[in-house]
Design a protein around this motif. Structure first.
Motif, PDB file in Angstrom:
ATOM      1  N   UNK A  67     -43.673  79.447   7.260  1.00 34.09           N
ATOM      2  CA  UNK A  67     -43.194  79.824   8.583  1.00 34.09           C
ATOM      3  C   UNK A  67     -43.659  81.229   8.950  1.00 34.09           C
ATOM      4  N   UNK A  68     -44.118  81.410  10.177  1.00 37.62           N
ATOM      5  CA  UNK A  68     -44.580  82.719  10.654  1.00 37.62           C
ATOM      6  C   UNK A  68     -43.851  83.053  11.947  1.00 37.62           C
ATOM      7  N   UNK A  99     -43.733  80.538  15.206  1.00 32.81           N
ATOM      8  CA  UNK A  99     -42.687  80.612  16.223  1.00 32.81           C
ATOM      9  C   UNK A  99     -42.654  82.027  16.798  1.00 32.81           C
ATOM     10  N   UNK A 100     -42.285  82.127  18.079  1.00 34.47           N
ATOM     11  CA  UNK A 100     -42.279  83.394  18.801  1.00 34.47           C
ATOM     12  C   UNK A 100     -40.842  83.791  19.121  1.00 34.47           C
ATOM     13  N   UNK A 101     -40.440  84.994  18.693  1.00 32.72           N
ATOM     14  CA  UNK A 101     -39.068  85.445  18.949  1.00 32.72           C
ATOM     15  C   UNK A 101     -38.879  85.995  20.355  1.00 32.72           C
ATOM     16  N   UNK A 109     -32.953  84.505  14.973  1.00 34.74           N
ATOM     17  CA  UNK A 109     -31.996  83.829  14.086  1.00 34.74           C
ATOM     18  C   UNK A 109     -32.184  82.314  14.155  1.00 34.74           C
ATOM     19  N   UNK A 110     -32.353  81.785  15.380  1.00 31.89           N
ATOM     20  CA  UNK A 110     -32.564  80.339  15.549  1.00 31.89           C
ATOM     21  C   UNK A 110     -33.827  79.886  14.813  1.00 31.89           C
ATOM     22  N   UNK A 111     -34.874  80.694  14.903  1.00 32.32           N
ATOM     23  CA  UNK A 111     -36.138  80.337  14.238  1.00 32.32           C
ATOM     24  C   UNK A 111     -35.947  80.275  12.721  1.00 32.32           C
ATOM     25  N   UNK A 112     -35.260  81.291  12.179  1.00 30.97           N
ATOM     26  CA  UNK A 112     -35.021  81.317  10.729  1.00 30.97           C
ATOM     27  C   UNK A 112     -34.244  80.079  10.297  1.00 30.97           C
ATOM     28  N   UNK A 117     -34.135  74.519   7.864  1.00 29.92           N
ATOM     29  CA  UNK A 117     -34.000  73.069   8.016  1.00 29.92           C
ATOM     30  C   UNK A 117     -35.310  72.349   7.715  1.00 29.92           C
ATOM     31  N   UNK A 118     -36.421  73.006   8.048  1.00 28.52           N
ATOM     32  CA  UNK A 118     -37.745  72.405   7.822  1.00 28.52           C
ATOM     33  C   UNK A 118     -38.187  72.533   6.363  1.00 28.52           C
TER      34      UNK A 118
END
Length: 337
Positions: A67-68, A99-101, A109-112, A117-118
């Motif tokens: 994840x980046x 993913x772009x914050x 936080x949602x991305x993390x 989950x992934x």
């Protein structure tokens, strides 16, 4: 009837601590005090806590996806970092999930959580501007997912980091402007809690100190976008004690300063010198072209993915968090003498 199984969150709520503190204490992580560990172990034992078998399985299963997190893809530096990550990851047999914050803590936080989950095998990330809490990153580590921070790093978590030499880059830029005759150099900074802001500010201050040039609070402005620079610079240029140079936290801000100088009829670089930081496409498309500090984003990305893969594959000789520093260099162009 059987009592429902308590969870880490239940223990955290009962004891008034964070779930990540409970998780680390149950693993006897030395970062948690012995007293706190004993309290948490005692409570867990008394309430018959058992680790969630599914969660354990998720933590021990490994994917080949990394994840980046990128604060903003539109910025040249971050796109260069991503380019460096992508090529090295592909060559090593890994996929990347980007993913772009958008510079927002809540989105970060949602991305993390989506990465958890992934079941990514590792994460490379740069903090959003307003991120000042790091429990979501600790949650990754608690789930045995290694992290490498780049550029905007987190000093509160013991993990690997890749940074450019912000201090040296700022020092060399400001020193050059001083050596070309500038004496009232203003610094346009980003949010003060960010490490890049601290390091570039220190480089600016130390260069001014070396040449015995006084700095007052009015010479350091919180301004890190083109729009902000266009808004605040004209008034400064019309003051009696006006700036004769600007050092900007990034090229976008420097381009806004240049535009503002033109609005009020100031000649660049004859009357005002300007230096940015990044060396993206914008630095070479302004008129005149921007003097700037080159960050070498691709090298940052290559270093970050190299470290992460070594962590994932258990090849890191030093198990402690460490820094890798990428050197900068000053590119003198048309906005300085």
């Amino acid at each position: 009837m059987n009592k429902p199984q308590i969870t880490i969150k239940d223990i955290a709520r009962a004891l008034g601590v964070s779930p990540s503190t409970v998780s680390r204490a149950l693993k006897d992580n030395p970062d948690i005090s012995l007293e706190t560990r004993e309290i948490i172990h005692k409570y867990a034992h008394e309430h018959n806590y058992k680790p969630n078998a599914l969660a354990l399985n998720l933590r021990t299963s490994r994917s080949n996806t990394i994840g980046v997190i990128v604060p903003q893809l539109v910025h040249h530096f971050f796109s260069c970092v991503l380019s460096g990550i992508e090529k090295t990851a592909t060559d090593a047999g890994y996929n990347i999930l980007v993913a772009q914050s958008n510079e927002e803590y809540e989105q970060e936080v949602k991305i993390v959580h989506s990465f958890l989950a992934t079941r990514v095998c590792g994460v490379i990330t740069s903090l959003a501007k307003d991120t000042s809490q790091y429990d979501h990153y600790q949650e990754l580590l608690d789930n045995n997912i290694p992290i490498v921070f780049y550029d905007r790093i987190c000093t509160g978590i013991n993990t690997e980091r890749v940074v450019v030499d912000d201090y040296a880059g700022a020092f060399s830029a400001v020193e050059y402007m001083i050596q070309t005759g500038c004496k009232r150099i203003f610094f346009y900074s980003s949010l003060p809690h960010l490490e890049i802001s601290k390091n570039r500010r220190n480089g600016y201050l130390d260069a001014m100190k070396k040449y015995k040039i006084p700095v007052d609070n009015s010479m350091i402005k919180l301004c890190d976008t083109r729009e902000q620079a266009i808004a605040i610079t004209p008034d400064l240029l019309e003051k009696q004690e006006r700036p004769d140079a600007f050092f900007a936290i990034n090229d976008e801000t420097a381009s806004g300063i240049l535009y503002a100088c033109k609005l009020v009829g100031m000649k660049v670089p004859e009357e005002v010198s300007i230096c940015g930081f990044t060396d993206g496409a914008i630095a070479q498309s302004t008129d005149p072209k921007l003097t700037t500090v080159e960050q070498h984003g691709q090298e940052v990305g290559e270093s970050a993915i190299d470290i992460l893969i070594h962590k994932i594959e258990g090849k890191m000789e030093d198990k402690r968090g460490s820094n890798r520093i990428v050197k900068t260099n000053l590119l003198v162009r048309g906005t300085t003498k």
